[in-house]
Design a protein around this motif. Structure first.
Motif, PDB file in Angstrom:
ATOM      1  N   LEU A 192      41.787  46.646  19.021  1.00  0.00           N
ATOM      2  CA  LEU A 192      41.565  45.282  18.561  1.00  0.00           C
ATOM      3  C   LEU A 192      42.807  44.423  18.735  1.00  0.00           C
ATOM      4  O   LEU A 192      42.733  43.297  19.239  1.00  0.00           O
ATOM      5  CB  LEU A 192      41.142  45.285  17.093  1.00  0.00           C
ATOM      6  CG  LEU A 192      39.710  45.724  16.785  1.00  0.00           C
ATOM      7  CD1 LEU A 192      39.514  45.886  15.277  1.00  0.00           C
ATOM      8  CD2 LEU A 192      38.705  44.730  17.343  1.00  0.00           C
ATOM      9  N   LEU A 193      43.940  44.947  18.331  1.00  0.00           N
ATOM     10  CA  LEU A 193      45.181  44.177  18.434  1.00  0.00           C
ATOM     11  C   LEU A 193      45.543  43.888  19.882  1.00  0.00           C
ATOM     12  O   LEU A 193      46.032  42.795  20.204  1.00  0.00           O
ATOM     13  CB  LEU A 193      46.321  44.927  17.736  1.00  0.00           C
ATOM     14  CG  LEU A 193      46.184  45.027  16.202  1.00  0.00           C
ATOM     15  CD1 LEU A 193      47.252  45.953  15.625  1.00  0.00           C
ATOM     16  CD2 LEU A 193      46.277  43.647  15.571  1.00  0.00           C
ATOM     17  N   ASN A 194      45.313  44.851  20.773  1.00  0.00           N
ATOM     18  CA  ASN A 194      45.587  44.626  22.192  1.00  0.00           C
ATOM     19  C   ASN A 194      44.703  43.522  22.763  1.00  0.00           C
ATOM     20  O   ASN A 194      45.165  42.667  23.527  1.00  0.00           O
ATOM     21  CB  ASN A 194      45.374  45.917  22.989  1.00  0.00           C
ATOM     22  CG  ASN A 194      46.488  46.916  22.793  1.00  0.00           C
ATOM     23  OD1 ASN A 194      47.603  46.538  22.446  1.00  0.00           O
ATOM     24  ND2 ASN A 194      46.203  48.193  22.999  1.00  0.00           N
ATOM     25  N   GLU A 195      43.420  43.543  22.397  1.00  0.00           N
ATOM     26  CA  GLU A 195      42.494  42.527  22.895  1.00  0.00           C
ATOM     27  C   GLU A 195      42.830  41.156  22.333  1.00  0.00           C
ATOM     28  O   GLU A 195      42.762  40.146  23.046  1.00  0.00           O
ATOM     29  CB  GLU A 195      41.055  42.909  22.533  1.00  0.00           C
ATOM     30  CG  GLU A 195      40.516  44.100  23.295  1.00  0.00           C
ATOM     31  CD  GLU A 195      40.468  43.858  24.793  1.00  0.00           C
ATOM     32  OE1 GLU A 195      40.201  42.719  25.206  1.00  0.00           O
ATOM     33  OE2 GLU A 195      40.719  44.810  25.557  1.00  0.00           O
ATOM     34  N   ILE A 196      43.194  41.094  21.070  1.00  0.00           N
ATOM     35  CA  ILE A 196      43.539  39.809  20.450  1.00  0.00           C
ATOM     36  C   ILE A 196      44.761  39.209  21.115  1.00  0.00           C
ATOM     37  O   ILE A 196      44.836  37.994  21.341  1.00  0.00           O
ATOM     38  CB  ILE A 196      43.773  39.999  18.935  1.00  0.00           C
ATOM     39  CG1 ILE A 196      42.429  40.231  18.240  1.00  0.00           C
ATOM     40  CG2 ILE A 196      44.466  38.796  18.322  1.00  0.00           C
ATOM     41  CD1 ILE A 196      42.555  40.614  16.797  1.00  0.00           C
ATOM     42  N   GLU A 197      45.719  40.037  21.444  1.00  0.00           N
ATOM     43  CA  GLU A 197      46.941  39.554  22.096  1.00  0.00           C
ATOM     44  C   GLU A 197      46.627  38.847  23.408  1.00  0.00           C
ATOM     45  O   GLU A 197      47.274  37.855  23.764  1.00  0.00           O
ATOM     46  CB  GLU A 197      47.892  40.728  22.341  1.00  0.00           C
ATOM     47  CG  GLU A 197      49.210  40.322  22.961  1.00  0.00           C
ATOM     48  CD  GLU A 197      50.150  41.501  23.167  1.00  0.00           C
ATOM     49  OE1 GLU A 197      51.163  41.340  23.863  1.00  0.00           O
ATOM     50  OE2 GLU A 197      49.855  42.592  22.631  1.00  0.00           O
ATOM     51  N   HIS A 198      45.605  39.336  24.131  1.00  0.00           N
ATOM     52  CA  HIS A 198      45.262  38.762  25.422  1.00  0.00           C
ATOM     53  C   HIS A 198      44.258  37.617  25.321  1.00  0.00           C
ATOM     54  O   HIS A 198      44.244  36.718  26.139  1.00  0.00           O
ATOM     55  CB  HIS A 198      44.697  39.846  26.344  1.00  0.00           C
ATOM     56  CG  HIS A 198      45.712  40.863  26.765  1.00  0.00           C
ATOM     57  ND1 HIS A 198      45.866  42.073  26.114  1.00  0.00           N
ATOM     58  CD2 HIS A 198      46.631  40.854  27.755  1.00  0.00           C
ATOM     59  CE1 HIS A 198      46.840  42.756  26.689  1.00  0.00           C
ATOM     60  NE2 HIS A 198      47.315  42.054  27.692  1.00  0.00           N
ATOM     61  N   ARG A 199      43.403  37.647  24.290  1.00  0.00           N
ATOM     62  CA  ARG A 199      42.318  36.671  24.217  1.00  0.00           C
ATOM     63  C   ARG A 199      42.508  35.570  23.184  1.00  0.00           C
ATOM     64  O   ARG A 199      42.143  34.425  23.417  1.00  0.00           O
ATOM     65  CB  ARG A 199      41.000  37.386  23.887  1.00  0.00           C
ATOM     66  CG  ARG A 199      40.567  38.442  24.859  1.00  0.00           C
ATOM     67  CD  ARG A 199      39.123  38.792  24.574  1.00  0.00           C
ATOM     68  NE  ARG A 199      38.757  40.117  25.040  1.00  0.00           N
ATOM     69  CZ  ARG A 199      37.548  40.630  24.939  1.00  0.00           C
ATOM     70  NH1 ARG A 199      36.589  39.926  24.366  1.00  0.00           N
ATOM     71  NH2 ARG A 199      37.286  41.845  25.375  1.00  0.00           N
TER      72      ARG A 199
END
Length: 333
Positions: A109-116
């Protein structure tokens, strides 16, 4: 046909030269030549006349130029629209969940939030299932991941059945207790046979503890248990050291299984599962950041399930992608 071919086509039409187009786009000339040849082959038409003066568009090429410009313009509009929409998602979102679910979802989740969603601040509140329920009732969290016995499942809240997770009996690859040695040979174990072993048990109010006790009662047995440690990772540390057994989902242990510190034995007769629900707090009316994280949890759940990190039956199929052996067949289909 792809956007790269359209870009190369328009640059060549404007410059009337592949060499000039390559210089403008700062790419190698053969790359443009190859893409233009592929484009003409796919369309089965001739787009350029080639002579000593350079390259000029054919009548068909002139018609195609208009369409190419419109296509690239629409793509740019779509990108801008999506980017603007995602940039409008801002604020803090608090998600309440168990230690095991946090273990399997948090990093993804944190990885996706960082990009999106760079303007969304995601905070996790981690605790036993009954504590997560309390946070939800007290409006201390925006989103919760709850289990079957949650009091909110019949409410008007936005509830999605996410996954029915399998539960396993976990044992160290190097058990210290001789009584556990025979378990190393098992790939599955009947639930009633769990009565022969001492198992770490979470708090009596926890959903997992209630499920184990109820299943034992239904099976006419009594489990031998000892209190688990407050933190899941502490309990799992004892298990990896060969000093105990624990029943839990793969979401708790997938990283330890991958590193060969621990091994799961499937529980059968009955197959032991518990259902995880995704719940949006009732007080949330219209909040783009909460909506975005709610959807992202659904997407990431499908992803980690697909990678076999969270094993069980995926109930929410919105972002489900079947495993594909022949990618070309999948794309064409």
């Amino acid at each position: 046909m792809n956007t790269k071919q359209l870009q190369y086509f328009l640059a060549t039409a404007e410059q009337r030269s592949i060499t000039a187009a390559a210089k403008k786009l700062d790419i190698a000339q053969p790359a443009i030549s190859l893409q233009l040849a592929n484009l003409e082959h796919e369309l089965k038409v001739k787009l350029f006349e080639r002579d000593f003066r350079g390259m000029t568009l054919t009548e068909t090429g002139i018609k195609f130029e208009k369409h190419a410009k419109k296509i690239l313009m629409q793509i740019q509009i779509a990108k801008s629209d999506v980017t603007q929409s995602e940039n409008e998602c801002l604020g803090k979102v608090v998600v309440g969940l168990s230690q095991s679910v946090c273990n399997v979802l948090s990093m993804e989740l944190l990885n996706e939030i960082e990009h999106r969603y760079e303007n969304i601040e995601l905070t996790f509140r981690v605790g036993p299932s009954y504590i997560v329920d309390n946070w939800l009732s007290e409006n201390k969290i925006d989103i919760a991941l709850c289990y079957d016995d949650s009091e909110f499942l019949d409410s008007k809240a936005n509830v999605i059945e996410l996954i029915r997770e399998d539960l396993f009996l976990y044992i160290s690859e190097k058990p210290q207790n001789p009584a556990y040695s025979e378990l190393k040979l098992y790939s599955a174990i009947p639930f009633v046979d769990l009565q022969n072993y001492e198992i770490f048990m979470p708090d009596k109010q926890d959903a997992l503890s209630k499920l184990l006790v109820q299943t034992a009662d239904d099976s006419g047995i009594k489990l031998k248990t000892k209190d688990a440690f407050g933190q899941m990772m502490t309990t799992l540390h004892f298990v990896t050291q060969g000093l105990g057994l624990v029943v839990c989902p793969s979401s708790s242990t997938f990283h330890l299984e991958q590193s060969k510190h621990i091994r799961g034995i499937k529980i059968v007769a009955p197959r032991l599962q518990q259902k995880v629900h995704l719940i949006k707090a009732e007080q949330i009316e219209s909040n783009s950041a909460v909506d975005a994280i709610f959807e992202l949890i659904r997407e990431v759940t499908a992803s980690v399930h697909g990678k076999n990190d969270w094993r069980g039956t995926l109930l929410d199929k919105k972002y489900y992608l079947p495993q594909v052996i022949d990618i070309e067949t999948f794309v064409e289909g």
